[in-house]
Write a protein that holds these residues in place. Structure first.
Motif, PDB file in Angstrom:
ATOM      1  N   CYS A  39       0.859  -1.194   0.000  1.00 24.54           N
ATOM      2  CA  CYS A  39       0.000   0.000   0.000  1.00 24.54           C
ATOM      3  C   CYS A  39       0.892   1.240   0.000  1.00 24.54           C
ATOM      4  O   CYS A  39       1.551   1.511   1.008  1.00 24.54           O
ATOM      5  N   PRO A  40       0.974   1.951  -1.131  1.00 21.45           N
ATOM      6  CA  PRO A  40       0.296   1.754  -2.410  1.00 21.45           C
ATOM      7  C   PRO A  40       0.926   0.605  -3.197  1.00 21.45           C
ATOM      8  O   PRO A  40       2.039   0.180  -2.875  1.00 21.45           O
ATOM      9  N   PRO A  41       0.254   0.113  -4.246  1.00 21.01           N
ATOM     10  CA  PRO A  41       0.825  -0.976  -5.039  1.00 21.01           C
ATOM     11  C   PRO A  41       2.175  -0.586  -5.625  1.00 21.01           C
ATOM     12  O   PRO A  41       2.394   0.569  -5.997  1.00 21.01           O
ATOM     13  N   LEU A  47       5.307   6.961  -9.408  1.00 26.24           N
ATOM     14  CA  LEU A  47       4.512   8.158  -9.660  1.00 26.24           C
ATOM     15  C   LEU A  47       4.008   8.800  -8.368  1.00 26.24           C
ATOM     16  O   LEU A  47       3.918  10.028  -8.262  1.00 26.24           O
ATOM     17  N   VAL A  48       3.676   7.970  -7.387  1.00 27.35           N
ATOM     18  CA  VAL A  48       3.227   8.500  -6.103  1.00 27.35           C
ATOM     19  C   VAL A  48       4.329   9.343  -5.467  1.00 27.35           C
ATOM     20  O   VAL A  48       4.080  10.438  -4.945  1.00 27.35           O
ATOM     21  N   ARG A  74      -5.306   1.330  -7.708  1.00 28.05           N
ATOM     22  CA  ARG A  74      -4.549   2.530  -7.293  1.00 28.05           C
ATOM     23  C   ARG A  74      -5.195   3.155  -6.059  1.00 28.05           C
ATOM     24  O   ARG A  74      -5.802   4.226  -6.103  1.00 28.05           O
ATOM     25  N   LEU A  75      -5.053   2.441  -4.954  1.00 24.56           N
ATOM     26  CA  LEU A  75      -5.570   2.887  -3.663  1.00 24.56           C
ATOM     27  C   LEU A  75      -4.369   3.087  -2.762  1.00 24.56           C
ATOM     28  O   LEU A  75      -3.626   2.133  -2.485  1.00 24.56           O
ATOM     29  N   LEU A  78      -4.391   2.553   3.532  1.00 21.82           N
ATOM     30  CA  LEU A  78      -5.025   1.323   4.020  1.00 21.82           C
ATOM     31  C   LEU A  78      -6.531   1.505   4.162  1.00 21.82           C
ATOM     32  O   LEU A  78      -7.301   0.585   3.874  1.00 21.82           O
ATOM     33  N   ASN A  79      -6.963   2.670   4.597  1.00 25.04           N
ATOM     34  CA  ASN A  79      -8.404   2.905   4.745  1.00 25.04           C
ATOM     35  C   ASN A  79      -9.123   2.798   3.406  1.00 25.04           C
ATOM     36  O   ASN A  79     -10.218   2.235   3.321  1.00 25.04           O
ATOM     37  N   GLU A  80      -8.519   3.344   2.352  1.00 24.20           N
ATOM     38  CA  GLU A  80      -9.113   3.233   1.019  1.00 24.20           C
ATOM     39  C   GLU A  80      -9.183   1.781   0.577  1.00 24.20           C
ATOM     40  O   GLU A  80     -10.174   1.333   0.001  1.00 24.20           O
TER      41      GLU A  80
END
Length: 267
Positions: A39-41, A47-48, A74-75, A78-80
């Motif tokens: 998280c994120p993948p 890019l993040v 693309r979350l 963790l909450n997403e």
């Protein structure tokens, strides 16, 4: 894992269950963990970082199914990921969860052997899924330090009563309100997004016939006489309008009946 992904993985902290109780459990649903979820993948990591996006940069244990459902999405927090994962599980097993929440074990004895087997299997799968949906993600730690992941406490409100799980809230509704189980469940899940109070209000307006008091009868007769209408027609029409428009009382329904169907049309 490619060399590029190996290089990117250094940005992530390894989150593990703080409690021994949850060792080897999926962070998202509580099943046996077989994979690691990033998280994120990893494929979005560069890019993040480049665009300075807000992300958790943590890995958590994941079961095979949750890992597959979240793979590549693309979350970034963790909450997403929890929110989307629960929604995906609920959608995938919607029929089984419905069977579990509508049928009771003592009803199985009245069924044919084939139907009994089918419903029982659905109830088992639905129960397993409901437990996964209700699973509260455990507290994580990184190198012995607790990780604070803000999560909203899930509560289900029915009137002034609060419940920690969906099944208990639903059982309370069945026990305390006169409801047709399958109709109420479909309304609750399909139209009210799990809002019990909204579903109860809608159900009552749709399925409960208004009590016919002397005052109600007098209003209908007076309206029918004034506008030269059959009183049975007025009674049926006003009842339908009350079901369609929950905000109306009888006087409002009669006014709407007049305006929409009886009043002379203006050119």
């Amino acid at each position: 894992m490619s060399k590029n992904f190996e290089a990117l993985s250094k940005y992530y902290q390894n989150g593990l269950a703080k409690s021994v109780e949850f060792n080897q459990c999926c962070y998202y649903c509580g099943c046996e963990a077989t994979h690691v979820d990033y998280c994120p993948p990893l494929q979005h990591c560069e890019l993040v970082i480049e665009f300075s996006e807000t992300a958790d940069f943590i890995t958590v244990p994941s079961c095979y199914e949750c890992h597959g459902l979240l793979l590549g999405q693309r979350l970034l927090t963790l909450n997403e990921r929890i929110k989307v994962l629960k929604s995906s599980l609920a959608k995938k097993y919607a029929q089984a969860v419905r069977v579990y929440n509508v049928w009771e074990h003592d009803e199985l004895a009245q069924m044919s052997p084939e139907f009994h087997t089918s419903i029982e299997a659905g109830m088992r799968l639905g129960k397993e899924t409901q437990i996964r949906l209700d699973f509260p993600s455990y507290i994580l730690e990184i190198s012995g330090a607790e990780v604070k992941v803000p999560t909203a406490k899930v509560e289900f409100c029915v009137g002034e009563q609060y419940f920690d799980d969906f099944k208990s809230a639903l059982a309370f509704c069945y026990a305390n309100y006169t409801l047709q189980k399958s109709q109420f469940y479909d309304l609750l899940v399909g139209e009210c997004a799990g809002d019990f109070n909204k579903a109860i209000s809608k159900y009552m307006h749709r399925h409960k016939k208004p009590a016919k008091t002397a005052q109600t009868s007098d209003l209908i007769k007076q309206f029918a006489k004034e506008h030269k209408q059959n009183s049975d027609f007025v009674a049926r029409a006003s009842e339908q309008l009350l079901k369609r428009h929950a905000e109306l009382d009888l006087e409002g329904a009669l006014a709407k009946l007049y305006e929409d169907y009886i009043a002379p049309k203006r050119n």
